[in-house]
Design a protein around this motif. Sequence first.
Motif, mmCIF file in Angstrom:
data_model
loop_
_atom_site.group_PDB
_atom_site.id
_atom_site.type_symbol
_atom_site.label_atom_id
_atom_site.label_comp_id
_atom_site.label_asym_id
_atom_site.label_seq_id
_atom_site.Cartn_x
_atom_site.Cartn_y
_atom_site.Cartn_z
ATOM 1 N N GLU A 59 0.822 -1.214 0.000
ATOM 2 C CA GLU A 59 0.000 0.000 0.000
ATOM 3 C C GLU A 59 0.856 1.263 0.000
ATOM 4 O OE1 GLU A 59 -2.742 -0.444 3.274
ATOM 5 O OE2 GLU A 59 -4.090 -1.681 2.073
ATOM 6 N N GLU A 72 1.482 3.408 -2.433
ATOM 7 C CA GLU A 72 0.827 4.561 -3.057
ATOM 8 C C GLU A 72 -0.180 5.203 -2.111
ATOM 9 O OE1 GLU A 72 1.086 1.618 -4.425
ATOM 10 O OE2 GLU A 72 2.192 1.850 -6.309
ATOM 11 N N GLY A 128 1.769 7.169 0.617
ATOM 12 C CA GLY A 128 2.811 8.089 0.177
ATOM 13 C C GLY A 128 4.213 7.569 0.441
ATOM 14 N N ALA A 135 7.585 5.156 -0.762
ATOM 15 C CA ALA A 135 8.255 4.720 -1.986
ATOM 16 C C ALA A 135 9.679 4.293 -1.650
ATOM 17 C CB ALA A 135 8.266 5.843 -3.022
ATOM 18 N N ILE A 142 9.850 7.378 -6.841
ATOM 19 C CA ILE A 142 8.441 7.145 -6.536
ATOM 20 C C ILE A 142 8.026 5.690 -6.691
ATOM 21 C CG2 ILE A 142 7.810 9.493 -7.167
ATOM 22 C CD1 ILE A 142 6.833 8.428 -9.839
ATOM 23 N N GLU A 143 8.955 4.815 -7.048
ATOM 24 C CA GLU A 143 8.619 3.411 -7.282
ATOM 25 C C GLU A 143 8.228 2.714 -5.979
ATOM 26 O OE1 GLU A 143 11.556 4.672 -10.425
ATOM 27 O OE2 GLU A 143 11.363 4.896 -8.251
ATOM 28 N N THR A 144 7.243 1.812 -6.075
ATOM 29 C CA THR A 144 6.813 1.029 -4.920
ATOM 30 C C THR A 144 7.066 -0.460 -5.111
ATOM 31 O OG1 THR A 144 4.569 1.007 -5.833
ATOM 32 C CG2 THR A 144 5.080 2.707 -4.182
ATOM 33 N N GLU A 164 6.029 1.518 -10.510
ATOM 34 C CA GLU A 164 5.281 2.466 -9.689
ATOM 35 C C GLU A 164 3.979 1.894 -9.133
ATOM 36 O OE1 GLU A 164 4.754 6.135 -11.810
ATOM 37 O OE2 GLU A 164 6.768 6.021 -12.644
ATOM 38 N N GLY A 165 3.550 0.722 -9.590
ATOM 39 C CA GLY A 165 2.227 0.224 -9.234
ATOM 40 C C GLY A 165 2.169 -0.802 -8.131
ATOM 41 N N GLY A 166 3.258 -1.036 -7.417
ATOM 42 C CA GLY A 166 3.243 -1.984 -6.326
ATOM 43 C C GLY A 166 3.051 -3.418 -6.774
ATOM 44 N N ASP A 169 0.703 -4.220 -9.793
ATOM 45 C CA ASP A 169 1.289 -3.963 -11.104
ATOM 46 C C ASP A 169 2.207 -5.109 -11.517
ATOM 47 O OD1 ASP A 169 1.303 -2.107 -13.266
ATOM 48 O OD2 ASP A 169 3.361 -1.586 -12.756
ATOM 49 N N GLU A 208 -4.273 -3.501 -4.842
ATOM 50 C CA GLU A 208 -3.160 -3.857 -3.962
ATOM 51 C C GLU A 208 -3.584 -4.928 -2.978
ATOM 52 O OE1 GLU A 208 0.759 -3.607 -2.867
ATOM 53 O OE2 GLU A 208 -0.122 -2.150 -4.244
#
Length: 388
Positions: free
Chosen positions: A102, A104, A107, A109, A140-142, A166-168, A171, A187
Amino acid sequence: MILTKGQKIDVTKGRGISDVVIGLSWQTADAAIDINASAFLLNQAGVCAQDEDMIFYNQPFSRQHAVTHAGPVNGDQEHIKISVGKVPSDIHKIAVTLTIHEGELHGQAFSQVRGAVGRIYNPINGEEIGRFNFGEGLSIETAIVVGEFYLHKGEWKFNAVGSGFEGGLADLVRNFGLKVSSESHVEAAAAAEPAAVPAKPSQLLKVELKKKESINIQKSAKVTATLEWQTDRDLDLYCFYVTKDREVGKVYYRNLGSKHIAPYIQLDGDAMGQGKETIVIHRPEALSFVLFAAYSAISNGSGSFRSMEVRAVVENHQGHTVTAPLLEENNYAYWVAIVHIDFTDAKQMRVSHVEKYSNDGVERSPLLYEKGDFKMDVGPEEFKDDWD
């Protein structure tokens, strides 16, 4: 052995080992950041064929218990163990990943993560086969694809990938050919119940361009270009750009740029010797074209860029990596234009291998023009020396 990004090593060849482990460790300033490891068992097409081929904390064993996930062991926060003799015959690659749960939503990363290390070792005798310090340059990548174990001529090897998404986890699930069970809560759905429904994946894409070849890859929120070379000579990476507002300029060692100020391009510094230099494009949507070029200082003397094993590597942080090696011999050029990127399409960007050299002994730089074309030997002279 300390691995660099993109490096490949033998894992089983000459060792006769039955098991191999990758132990994963990291540090965070915020204890609330929840990082989890996963592994994806991929077929020859590069996708998961069924749900048992995704291994994570809710599903710690693969088919035949060939791959297992566990928590803290030997100082590592999490580890993935592969029993090579049990890997199903339809599996050709195993991708090892880390995700921020979670991220994204909260906040969080990987810019908040430091000291990320993957240790590849033999769990029987503790022999360390390789160590990969990954995660550098991420913001910003997760999610990160740490690396890939893959079959080559009957033996297992490891490829140090270090690419961010970036989409966890959701993604990554889609990327490797699975669908999450609920697109409204992707997620949570990915973490709880990945459904083995074949999808059209974006997949990890790693391409080495041939001479004057081009490829379209997914347009993304951030693009990284790295100049790499294998000698102790001083090379410099230049990014010539044209913005959507038709502003023309360049980012290089005398103008490092900024992620906060237009054109939102930033150079990591002047390497002043063997290694690499990296430029990050933080807002590709603000650009129309860029040209990446390399400059060899006069103090280097004459010599071929190709003999230095120069290459440019472009990443979109969505799993797509494009490498442009230099293929021509040219002993007297100070400049070479390597890669051109066209950002004018809304959904994709066109990466082109251009490899064009300055005339013998000419110090004038290339120039990139408003319409995306470029010329050699027409810009200002550099004359960089040891005082710069």
